[in-house]
Every structure is written in structure tokens, then in C-alpha cells.
Scaffold this active site. Structure first.
Site, PDB file in Angstrom:
ATOM      1  N   ASP B 183       0.846  -1.191   0.000  1.00 38.44           N
ATOM      2  CA  ASP B 183       0.000   0.000   0.000  1.00 38.44           C
ATOM      3  C   ASP B 183       0.880   1.238   0.000  1.00 38.44           C
ATOM      4  OD1 ASP B 183      -2.187   1.559  -0.028  1.00 38.44           O
ATOM      5  OD2 ASP B 183      -2.717   1.285   2.061  1.00 38.44           O
ATOM      6  N   LYS B 186       2.207   3.687  -5.815  1.00 42.46           N
ATOM      7  CA  LYS B 186       1.684   2.735  -6.781  1.00 42.46           C
ATOM      8  C   LYS B 186       2.720   2.387  -7.849  1.00 42.46           C
ATOM      9  CE  LYS B 186      -1.632   3.714  -4.266  1.00 42.46           C
ATOM     10  NZ  LYS B 186      -1.566   3.011  -2.984  1.00 42.46           N
ATOM     11  N   ASP B 211      -3.178  -3.098  -2.617  1.00 37.70           N
ATOM     12  CA  ASP B 211      -4.341  -2.221  -2.516  1.00 37.70           C
ATOM     13  C   ASP B 211      -4.315  -1.203  -3.655  1.00 37.70           C
ATOM     14  OD1 ASP B 211      -6.611  -1.152  -1.548  1.00 37.70           O
ATOM     15  OD2 ASP B 211      -5.638   0.119  -0.061  1.00 37.70           O
ATOM     16  N   ASN B 212      -5.450  -0.611  -3.930  1.00 42.86           N
ATOM     17  CA  ASN B 212      -5.567   0.486  -4.900  1.00 42.86           C
ATOM     18  C   ASN B 212      -5.031   0.140  -6.281  1.00 42.86           C
ATOM     19  OD1 ASN B 212      -4.724   1.975  -2.078  1.00 42.86           O
ATOM     20  ND2 ASN B 212      -6.429   2.925  -3.131  1.00 42.86           N
ATOM     21  N   GLU B 241     -11.609   3.834  -0.512  1.00 42.23           N
ATOM     22  CA  GLU B 241     -11.889   4.037   0.907  1.00 42.23           C
ATOM     23  C   GLU B 241     -12.575   5.390   1.146  1.00 42.23           C
ATOM     24  OE1 GLU B 241      -8.977   3.049  -0.279  1.00 42.23           O
ATOM     25  OE2 GLU B 241      -7.564   4.717  -0.260  1.00 42.23           O
TER      26      GLU B 241
END
Lengths: 959, 259
Positions: B183, B186, B211-212, B241
Site C-alpha cells: 500500500d 503505486k 491495494d488500490n 476508501e
């Protein structure tokens, strides 16, 4: 041949058969030795084509069956030899060498064996040659099989020495061992040689059984895999043995019949393919359909249909109006109406002017004003004004006819079926779109089906709770309110712009910028482009099923476009009135001018005064008809431009940016924010419909409009097909659009009506301009008909018409029509009712049948129980004296059957509980099983006599 | 001079864009504008403000209440890209299914996800948490200690991930990672994943959760995962989120090893 693409059915194999089946048939009839070698080569090639299907499988099977058969044949060896001899005798006439005595027979045998050996080697040689073109995998398989062959051969050589009487059976066995690889055909020949009439009978029965099986296959409750394998096997079997049936001359005829039948089928299929290939853009649309689902495809089908209609409209106007005027009418420059006026002459060829359809474009066959009011033109005495009028009426009439016919046909196709009552079963059984051929779309469809199920379940729950319904209702009302606001806003904006442009027109357009001059078109196009997007966003509030949402969306955009169009028409009407006032002034001036001219001539005493004035200098009226035509043409052009530009910017540029910026962007452009665009079905369909409406409206005043439209549709077909395939992604919720087709048609009909209304109004109420167009000098445009009636037809027709147009006759006729319509409507209603009742009846019958079937099944189950008991008691008796190998072979056969590698549980269970059932199970297997597993010669007697009652009961249970 | 009417005709387009991408605008407002404004006014960083809130609203030693306080702050006051309660549930489920003994977390940020993971770990498990930024790491340390996790359970490493991963085996004595949670930046997903593959710390069955992956998104990472064939993978679809309309996903990879 694009067969694979177009039509795929189980019959496909039968087409192949024509190729393979024919020589087999021919081969069996006579075997001249001289041709043998060549034939062998042919067969080798054929087999090479056939082998890769299920070669490996069959080899295993052949081996197994060979062993089995060997064992069985030892029993009736002598009998067999005799039989072979007998058959040989029966075929004496078809062979070169007669084999009459046993000695001769033996000689023959050995010779033949030698020959077959040679043939085998040759075949292998052929193989090596053909390997060059065969695939590598096939090679592997072949070599494997060849090693097997060698083994088998060695074995054979041993046995050959032991006894010569073994030979016949031994040879059979060997050949089957080699079978799939080399000598399938050889084996066939040998087998068919050795057929006795009884065996032929059996073969015939087996073939019939296979045929029946293929027919009944669809209704069998088997898994798809099993069905497919069974089908394939049965077809192979038929292919192999069908030609062997029939006797003597009959055989030839039969073979011929079969061949012709197959040829005919092949021809029919080719013809179908040809027909499909003849439909324009069919493959393109199919491809799009496979990627995007039928809703997107429905747009393209609609586009194609429109293209067809426009082609006909274009043909009418082009062939009957434009071409005659251009060829036979007076040439350019001969009259004032056919000449560019002096004031405009300087800029008449500028691109900007031509782009606005002014200058030379205005004074050409493209517009109403150019046409002359001369009654008949050219050596053909072509009635130009009449033709012009009739074509104008005819295009509209034709359009009405086509649209209504299409609607009626669609209405027939969409048979009744209520969407509400069996929601879940509809969803379960009908939600898949079978035309999807793209994995991504299939994924989308899959996801959408799951979500729709979830939603439906939720809805079902909520409808029971019904406290949320107020919220959805409120949201729907709110959405409609917002849409109405939006519509009102856009309507006001257009009204405002039109008023402003009228102001500009009064001031003179020359003082204003290009933007201000084209304001109306621009604003209309922009609103037409952006408002649907806003509606789309708003409709997310409503939470409808996409099909319903699409219809709402269509309705809203329809209202928007209609509002825009009618604002435009009202503005045009104002302008027409202005022009007519101007015309009056001009007309007055004209008379003054002519009077002054005549005065001059009188004073000058010259002979031919009009000769001096060039047609370009003659003052002329504003010609409102040409103005209307020009406005429509401009509107079409700007509309087309907007469509293409949106396509290029909104879809293509966006796709390019998303695709290539994604490498260096900080978030995922493809999955996230801009993403690729989806194809907007509703907007495009409505764009098309309104475009068509404008064509209908304007075609009377601008004969070039259908031509322009054909061009536009043609280009947009290619452009949009390309854009869809290249820059759009399938919709998230792909859905079927089968029902919405008629919705499009209904809208088209409404638009047709609404667009003919103003056109007819202008034709009927407003007098044509005095100095331009085919109707100049007449009080009304339709006077042309009366004129024709009076001068071109005999007097009595005119009389008939005058009577017919008498209100005393027209009114009763109208009344009659109303009555007829009422009568037809009421009858159709009663038919509908009776249809519904019949449906109910059918349902009731179905339920009855179900109950009956249930009862029958219960009864059958009882009988089966009894039969089981009886057979088990009988079998325990039999079991002691019945030999073991019997059941043994049965089991091995069931296992070796490639159709069902694992025997079905019930049959397996029965074979354990009772000993007789293996035979019944085998009976069934022989019906459906492998073709290679069938043995005409070696089926022992016991096998063919299973306990008949048992089998019937078992089959009853199956169905 | 373009006439005003043509300008007005663009109004529907503007409204469409506003409505369609409203969540993105809201996110922009909360994550950027509010943050800049508060930074200027209070002189504290965003993470410090979050910590102050947590300190005043949560019970020390209770991870649940700390997580709740974080969630409340992030959804009501300002925006911090924690994993959030909804995706957190997926994380909890995967952890309880896997019950890993050695866990690596890349990007601790404020310690929200660290606390979330640490409370779901089985007895005897150890969590290595990496954070690049010194200030954030300090706050994360405080949050972790506030939740009651000591050094035996959670070890916070303040270092960029690309420096630490090659040293994990030598400096920290790790043999195999059972679970990796990504996380952080990116852009670092892909190089870090490749580094992990190269280091040999991934064994058969090791799970990596990123994540993401859809928003802000790691397309290169996903492409690599799709193509390399080392993983059995799936994407859990969820929303971003503390936001309803923005779609996001977590990629779950299970290392299969080279075949």
C-alpha cells in the site's frame, strides 16, 4: 469456403461425405487389379485427410475388438471360410478372377494377402510422401501406429505358418489392427466381401438405427459431450456403411441417390452462404454483434435498412427529376432562374459560398428554384412539373408504406409473452445472448446476468417490503422533472437564438461574424449532442432495467429533437412569410421595370427589347422554396459534421489518449476515470431518425437531399463500424434489444408524420414563387394535376375526377373507411382473445400431459422392479450354465466404447445386480457406440436376443 | 467573438461532467483543497492532525477503537488513503484464512493498516512494516504502541522499500514471507514485486495483497501479474476508501512458483 463462419450445423459432416463416400461406393462394386495401385494412392490421400480426427482412439478400439473377435472367430472358423467362398461366388461377375473351388480360393487368398502386403508398403510409402505436408503431430501419431503395425504383422507371420485356414479371420484381424492408419478402406472391402445377405440385413438395421438415433438425439437427456460424440460416431458409421446397402443394380442407384442428395444439400448450403454474402455489410454487423451484443447491432441493422430506403428515394428523385432536367431542360444561363445574379457573380465560385450552398450550387438542379415551369421538356415530352410533384408525393407515400409494412412484420415476429409473470425463469433460460463471440463481452454479459439476478432478488424482497418504493418513485419523478427543466431550457435557448438570428437577418448578415451567422445550427447541434448525455446521467437516478432505460432515454431525446426541429420549422415559417412580403415588393418592381423597359423600347422603337437584358441582370424574387431547401441542406451538413467530429474527438482521440498515455500516467486511465467510451445506441438511433425526418421534410425543395443522405449513411456505416470496433468498449450491461426494434419503427413513423405535416402545409397553403421552380405562375402547387388532367387526358377522366372529388362522394367513402378500420380492429381484438384462450388451453394440456407422464413413469418404474426381480431369478439359473466370457466381453466393450468412457451408472449397477442386463446395455451401446465396434460378422447369437421386455422398460424409463 | 448562446449550449456538457464525475471532484476537494487549507492554518501535517484526533477519541490499548477513530476522522474530517473499513474486511478475512506467520507490509503510513493486520495475526506471528517517510513513521510508531502492540509483534523499518527488500534475508533473518501487503507508492508495486520474486522470499502459497490497483491504479503491476504466470490471482472489486462512487480493487496474488 466461408462455411465455418456462416452456417455451422451437425449436417456439416455430410458435406464432407460426398467427397469421401463416393469413391468408397465405387470401390466396392468392382476391383480391377490394374487400377488397384492408383486407387490405393487415392485412398491413401483420402485417409490422410481423415485420420487425425480420432485416430488414436480408434486404434485402441480396433486392437481390443480385434482380440475379442479373434477369440470368437476361432469357434466358427470353418463356417466362416465357407461363407467367404459363398460370397466370393456371388461376386463372381464383379471380379476379374473367378474363385470357384476351395483350392482356388486358397490360392486367391494367398495372392491377395501378398497383394495387400504390397499395398500396405505402398501405402506407407505414400504416407512418407504425404508427410511433407502433414502436420508434425500427425507424424508422431503415424509413426506410433506404424510400430504397432509391425508388431501385428510379426504376429501374423507366425500364425500364417500354423495353418492356412486361420488366414481369413487372421487377415481380418490384422487389417483391423492396421485399420486406422493404413487400410481402413481395405478392411471395409474385405468385410463387405464377406457379407452374407443376413449380415447385410443386420447392417441395414444398424444403419437405420443410427439414422434414428441422429434424429432423436436432440431430445435425449444426455450431457452435451456425450451427444456430440455419439453424433460424430454415428455419422462416421453412416458415412462408412451407407454406401454398402442395396443390391446389384439397386446399389448403384442407391449410391447415386445418396450422392445426389448430398450434393443437393451442399448446393443449398452454398446458396445460403451466397445469399448471406450478398447482403451488404452482413459480416461486419455480425462481427459487431459478437463483440457488443445485439443492442448495438440493432443500430447498424437499422442504419442499413435506412440506407436501403434512401437508395430508393435517391433513385426516384435522381432518375425522374434531376437527370431529366439536367439533360433535357434548358441549359444554365438561358433564363433568369437558371443564372447567378449579377451581384453575386463575383463570389459565386468561392468555396465558402459553395459550402453554404449559395452561388453556382444554388442555381443548379440541386434546388427547387432552378427548375423550369415548361410543361413538357425534350423530345420525350417529359412532363417535368408533374413529375416533380408526383415524385415529391411518391417518396413520402413510399416511406409510409415501407415503415408501416416493416412495423407490421416486426409486430408479427414479437409474439406475445409477458415479461412480468415469470421473471426468474425468463432470466434463467433466456438471458444469455447467443450471438456474443468475444470473451470480454461474454464476461461482461456474465457479470450483468449475475448482477441482474442479484437485483431481481433484491427487488423481489423489496417489493414485499414496499417501503423503498416511495423513494424510487420520488427519484423517478425528480428525474423526469429535471429532464423537463432541461428540455425547457434547451427549447428556450433555441428560441432565443432563432429570434436573434432573425434580428441579424433584418440587419443583414454581412455585418456579423461566422459564429453569429451559424449560431442556430451550432446551438442546435451542440444541444442535440450534450443534452442526451445529461439525460443519461439523470436517468441513473431512476434505476430502471437498461432496456426500459433505453426506451425512456429514446423518448426523452425524441422530445428534445422534436422540440429543436419544430422551433427550427417555426423560425423557417417566419422567414417564409418575410420572403413572401419581399416577393410582393419585387413583383411590383418587376412590373415597373418591365414597363420602363417597354417604355424605353417604345421610345427607342427597337424590335426585340428583352434580347438586350442578360438573364443575370433581370431582377428576381427571393424564391422562398430554394431558401427552405438550402436551410435543410445546411442543417444536414452541419449535423453530419458534428456527428463525425464527435466521433473523432469523443471516441477516437479519447481512445488514443487513454491507450497511449496510460504508460506514463499516475492512475489507470483504462479502468478508471476517462476510460474508453461506450457506444451510445439511443443517441445514434435518434440522430438517424431525425436526420431522415429532415430529409423527408426538405426533399421537396431540395432534390439533392436524398443523394446527400445516401452519401452520409454510406460514410457513417463504415466510419461507425470502424469506430465501434476500434475505440469503444462493450457496455457494462449488455442486453438484448429484440423488442426495441419496433420502438425505433414507431418513432420513425411518428417522425415521418410530423415531418410530412409542415411539408404538406407549405405545399397546400402557400402559393409558389412567381419566377422560380416548376410550379411558377400557378396559384397552388397541386394545380399541376388538374392541368394535366385537363390537357393530357380525355375529358371523361377529368369528369370522373371532378365527381370523385365531390364532397358528396368523398364523405361516404371516408365513412366507409372508418367503418372498415373499426371492423378490422374489432376482429383483430377477438383473434387476440382467442389466441390467449388457446394459449391457456395449451398450458392446461401441458400440465395434463405432465401428470400423465408422471403416472406413466411411476408405472414403468414398478414394472422395472418386477422385471428386475424376474430376470434376476432367471439369471441366477442361467448364471450356472452361462459361460463367463459372455459378461466379460460385454464389460470390456462397454469400457472400450469411446462414446462413454465410463458406463452410465444405472447400466453399470444393473450389470452387477443382474447378469442379463449386460446384453441389453450392449444392445444400446451398439446403437450409439463406435462404428468400429460394430461387427457384422462376429456378433454371436445370444447378444442379439436380450430379454425384450426388459429393454423396452429400460428405454421407457429413459424417456 | 463567440456568441454567448453557443457558450450556453455547452452548459449540459459541463453539468454532465460534474454529475458523472462528482465523486472525483469531492475527492479532490477533500484530499487536496481541505488539506492545503488546514496545513496552512494549523501548521501541522495531515498525519499529525489525524494522530491528535485519535489520541483524543480512542481508548489506548484497544485496536478496534483506534481503527474506529481513524475511520471517523477520515470520513468526516479529512481524507487519508488508509485501507478503510470495507476493504479492511477483505484483508481481515484473507488473514484469518491464511494465518500467516511472517508478514511484510510495504507502506505503513499512519499505522492504520498495521494495526488492522496486527490484531488479526495468529499467536507468534511477526509483522514487518516498512515506511519511507520519517515523520509518518514516527506517527505510525506511536499509533502502533497506542494500540498495544510491542516490538515482538510489529517491527517498523524506516527505509525505502527498494533498499530494504534485498536486505530482508540477511539483516532480518527472514526465510519465507507468508503474506505481503502493498500500500505504498503505486509506481513501486511492480519493481518491488519483481524484487521480491528475485529475492526468493516468496514460497509456494505466499499471498500478496496489493491495494488500490484500480484507482489510483497500477496498470503495469497488473499487466505483469497477468503475463508472468507465477501467480494465481484475482481482483477484489470494491470502492475507494471513504468514498462511494469511485471503483477500486485489491489484487490478491498467490505465488505458485516457477513451473
Amino acid at each position: 469456403m466461408p462455411k465455418d463462419h456462416l452456417i455451422t450445423s451437425e449436417n456439416d459432416r455430410e458435406v464432407d461425405e460426398t467427397r469421401d463416400g463416393e469413391p468408397t461406393v465405387g470401390r466396392q462394386r468392382k476391383r480391377p487389379r490394374e487400377n488397384k495401385k492408383e486407387k490405393k494412392k487415392e485412398e491413401g490421400r483420402e485417409r490422410d485427410r481423415r485420420v487425425p480426427r480420432n485416430a488414436q482412439q480408434d486404434v485402441d478400439l480396433e486392437e481390443r475388438t480385434a482380440k475379442e473377435r479373434q477369440r470368437e472367430r476361432k469357434k466358427d472358423r470353418e463356417e466362416k471360410v465357407e461363407r467367404v467362398g459363398g460370397l466370393e461366388e456371388s461376386k463372381v461377375n464383379s471380379k476379374d478372377i473367378a474363385a470357384k473351388s476351395k483350392k482356388n480360393l486358397k490360392n486367391e487368398k494367398t495372392r491377395r494377402k501378398g497383394r495387400t502386403d504390397r499395398d500396405v508398403e505402398e501405402g506407407q510409402a505414400m504416407h512418407k510422401q504425404s508427410k511433407g505436408c502433414a502436420k508434425a503431430e500427425d507424424n508422431k501419431q503415424d509413426t506410433g501406429k506404424q510400430t504397432e503395425n509391425k508388431k501385428v504383422k510379426k504376429k501374423r507371420r507366425k500364425t500364417v505358418e500354423t495353418s492356412s485356414e486361420h488366414e481369413s479371420s487372421e487377415e481380418d484381424v490384422d487389417k483391423e489392427g492396421e485399420g486406422e492408419d493404413e487400410d481402413k478402406a481395405e478392411e471395409e472391402e474385405v468385410r463387405q466381401e464377406t457379407l452374407t445377405p443376413e449380415e447385410l440385413e443386420k447392417l441395414k438395421e444398424a444403419v437405420d438405427d443410427r439414422k434414428k438415433l441422429i434424429q432423436a438425439l436432440r431430445g435425449k437427456p444426455w450431457p452435451m459431450k456425450k451427444k456430440l460424440t455419439t453424433l460424430r460416431e454415428s455419422q462416421e458409421f453412416l458415412e462408412k456403411y451407407e454406401g454398402a446397402l442395396g443390391k446389384g443394380k439397386g446399389r448403384k442407384l442407391y449410391a447415386y441417390k445418396v450422392m445426389m442428395n448430398k450434393k443437393w444439400m451442399k448446393f443449398k448450403r452454398d446458396f445460403e452462404n451466397f445469399k448471406t454474402a450478398c447482403i451488404p455489410w452482413e459480416m461486419k454487423i455480425k462481427e459487431i454483434e459478437s463483440h457488443f451484443g445485439s443492442s448495438v447491432a440493432s443500430y447498424f441493422i437499422f442504419l442499413r435498412w435506412m440506407y436501403g430506403i434512401n437508395m430508393i428515394l435517391f433513385g426516384l428523385t435522381f432518375g425522374l427529376v434531376m437527370v431529366p432536367e439536367a439533360l433535357m431542360g434548358r441549359p444554365y444561363g438561358s433564363m433568369p432562374r437558371k443564372t447567378v445574379p449579377r451581384a453575386e457573380e463575383t463570389g459565386a465560385m468561392d468555396f465558402a459560398v459553395l459550402w453554404d450552398f449559395g452561388g453556382y450550387a444554388q442555381y443548379s438542379v440541386l434546388f427547387y428554384g432552378y427548375y423550369n415551369s415548361q410543361r413538357a421538356i425534350g423530345w420525350l415530352k417529359f412532363r417535368m412539373p408533374l413529375s416533380y410533384f408526383l415524385v415529391g408525393v411518391g417518396t413520402v407515400a413510399y416511406s409510409y408504406m415501407v415503415v408501416i409494412r416493416k412495423m407490421a412484420r416486426n409486430a408479427n415476429e414479437t409474439g406475445g409473452g409477458d415479461d412480468n409473470s415469470f421473471n426468474f425463469s425468463w432470466k434463467t433460460f433466456t438471458s444469455w445472448d447467443y450471438l456474443i463471440g468475444n470473451p470480454e463481452t461474454a464476461d461482461n454479459k456474465f457479470a450483468s446476468i449475475t448482477t441482474s439476478f442479484k437485483e431481481a432478488i433484491l427487488e423481489e424482497q423489496e417489493s414485499r417490503k414496499d417501503d423503498n418504493i416511495h423513494l424510487t418513485r420520488f427519484l423517478r419523478v425528480l428525474a423526469n422533472f429535471l429532464v423537463l427543466c432541461c428540455l425547457a431550457g434547451s427549447g428556450y435557448l433555441i428560441y432565443f437564438v432563432v429570434r436573434r438570428s432573425q434580428k441579424f437577418a433584418l440587419e443583414g448578415f454581412e455585418n456579423h461574424t461566422w459564429w453569429e451567422r451559424n449560431e442556430v445550427n451550432m446551438v442546435m447541434s451542440l444541444l442535440g449532442m450534450f443534452c442526451p448525455m445529461l439525460f443519461d446521467v439523470i436517468s441513473a437516478l431512476e434505476n430502471y432495467h437498461p432496456r426500459v432505460a433505453l426506451q425512456w432515454q429514446l423518448g426523452r431525446i425524441f422530445a428534445l429533437f422534436l422540440g429543436n426541429l419544430y422551433t427550427f420549422i417555426i423560425a423557417l415559417m417566419d422567414e417564409i412569410n418575410l420572403k413572401r412580403k419581399e416577393e410582393d415588393v419585387v413583383q411590383f418592381n418587376m412590373t415597373m421595370w418591365e414597363a420602363s423597359l417597354s417604355n424605353e423600347t417604345v421610345s427607342d422603337n427597337s424590335t426585340a427589347p428583352p434580347m438586350f437584358t442578360h438573364p443575370a441582370d433581370v431582377p428576381r424574387g427571393p424564391c422562398w422554396e430554394t431558401m427552405v431547401g438550402q436551410e435543410f441542406v445546411r442543417l444536414i451538413i452541419s449535423d453530419t459534421m458534428t456527428t463525425y467530429i464527435t466521433l473523432l474527438i469523443g471516441d477516437f482521440l479519447r481512445a488514443v489518449l487513454v491507450r497511449f498515455l496510460n504508460y506514463c500516467w499516475c492512475w489507470d486511465l483504462e479502468a478508471g476515470f476517462p476510460s474508453y467510451s461506450e457506444f451510445d445506441v439511443s443517441g445514434n438511433v435518434l440522430g438517424l431518425i431525425f436526420n431522415q425526418g429532415m430529409i423527408w421534410m426538405g426533399a421537396f425543395y431540395a432534390p439533392c437531399l436524398p443523394a446527400l443522405n445516401v452519401l452520409r449513411l454510406h460514410v457513417s456505416m463504415y466510419l461507425q463500424c470502424w469506430a465501434v470496433m476500434c475505440c469503444n468498449v462493450p457496455q457494462e450491461r449488455v442486453f438484448k434489444a429484440s423488442g426495441s426494434n419496433n420502438f425505433y419503427m414507431a418513432m420513425l413513423l411518428v417522425i415521418l408524420f410530423l415531418s410530412t405535416l409542415p411539408a404538406i402545409y407549405t405545399i397546400v397553403t402557400i402559393p409558389p414563387s412567381f419566377d422560380c421552380g416548376p410550379f411558377s405562375g400557378k396559384a397552388r402547387m397541386f394545380d399541376v394535376i388538374q392541368e394535366t388532367l385537363e390537357s393530357d387526358f380525355p375529358a371523361w377522366i377529368g369528369k370522373v375526377f371532378s365527381y370523385a372529388s365531390n364532397p358528396g362522394l368523398v364523405l361516404p367513402f371516408m365513412l366507409l373507411m372508418v367503418l372498415a378500420i373499426y371492423y378490422l380492429q374489432s376482429t383483430s381484438k377477438s383473434y387476440k382473445e382467442s389466441n390467449v384462450e388457446l394459449k391457456k388451453k395449451l398450458q392446461m394440456q401441458n400440465e395434463e400431459n405432465k401428470k400423465k407422464n408422471k403416472r406413466a413413469a411411476l408405472k414403468a418404474a414398478m414394472e422395472l422392479e418386477e422385471a428386475r426381480k424376474a430376470s434376476s431369478s432367471r439369471d441366477t439359473e442361467q448364471h450356472h450354465d452361462a459361460p463367463h466370457p459372455h459378461a466379460d466381453t460385454g464389460d470390456s466393450r462397454a469400457g472400450g466404447n469411446p462414446g462413454n468412457p465410463a458406463p452410465s451408472p444405472d447400466c453399470g449397477g444393473r450389470s452387477q445386480t443382474a447378469k442379463a442386463p449386460p446384453s441389453s446395455a450392449r444392445g444400446r451401446h451398439a446403437n450409439q457406440g463406435a462404428p468400429a465396434g460394430y461387427l457384422p460378422a462376429g456378433v454371436p447369437k445370444q447378444r442379439d436376443t436380450p430379454p425384450p421386455r426388459l429393454q423396452r422398460v429400460a428405454s421407457g424409463q429413459r424417456h | 467573438m463567440v456568441s454567448p448562446a453557443i457558450g450556453l449550449a455547452f452548459l449540459p456538457l459541463v453539468m454532465t461532467l460534474l454529475i458523472r464525475y462528482r465523486f472525483y471532484f469531492v475527492l479532490f476537494y477533500r484530499a487536496v483543497l481541505v488539506r492545503v487549507w488546514r496545513d496552512c492554518r494549523t501548521g501541522l501535517s495531515r498525519e499529525e492532525r489525524a494522530f491528535q484526533y485519535v489520541l483524543t477519541h480512542a481508548t489506548p490499548g484497544d485496536p478496534e477503537s483506534i481503527l474506529d477513530a481513524f475511520d471517523a476522522w477520515c470520513s468526516k474530517v479529512e481524507f487519508i488513503s488508509n485501507i478503510g473499513p470495507k476493504k479492511g474486511k477483505i484483508l481481515d478475512r484473507l488473514l484469518s484464512e491464511q494465518s500467516p506467520l511472517t508478514v511484510l507490509e510495504l507502506g505503513a503510513h499512519c499505522g492504520y493498516s498495521t494495526v488492522r493486520m496486527a490484531r488479526a495475526l495468529p499467536l507468534g506471528a511477526r509483522l514487518y512494516s516498512l515506511e519511507m517517510d520519517q515523520k509518518n513513521a514516527a506517527i505510525a510508531e506511536k499509533v502502533i504502541r497506542l494500540a498495544g502492540f510491542d516490538d515482538d509483534i510489529v517491527e517498523l523499518i524506516v527505509c525505502p522499500s527498494d533498499e530494504v527488500i534485498p536486505r530482508l534475508r540477511s539483516d532480518y533473518g527472514l526465510e519465507k514471507l507468508d503474506f505481503v501487503f502493498m500500500d505504498h507508492w503505486k509506481k513501486c508495486y511492480l519493481p518491488d514485486l519483481q524484487m521480491l520474486e528475485g529475492s526468493g522470499l516468496l514460497g509456494k502459497g505466499s499471498m500478496i495483497l496489493a491495494d488500490n490497483v484500480l484507482f489510483p491504479g497500477a496498470p503495469n503491476f497488473l499487466r505483469h501479474v497477468r503475463r508472468c504466470g507465477l501467480y494465481e490471482w484475482r481482483v477484489h472489486r470494491a470502492t475507494l476508501e471513504y468514498s462511494k462512487g469511485i471503483r477500486d480493487g485489491m489484487a490478491e496474488l498467490i505465488y505458485q512458483g516457477t513451473k
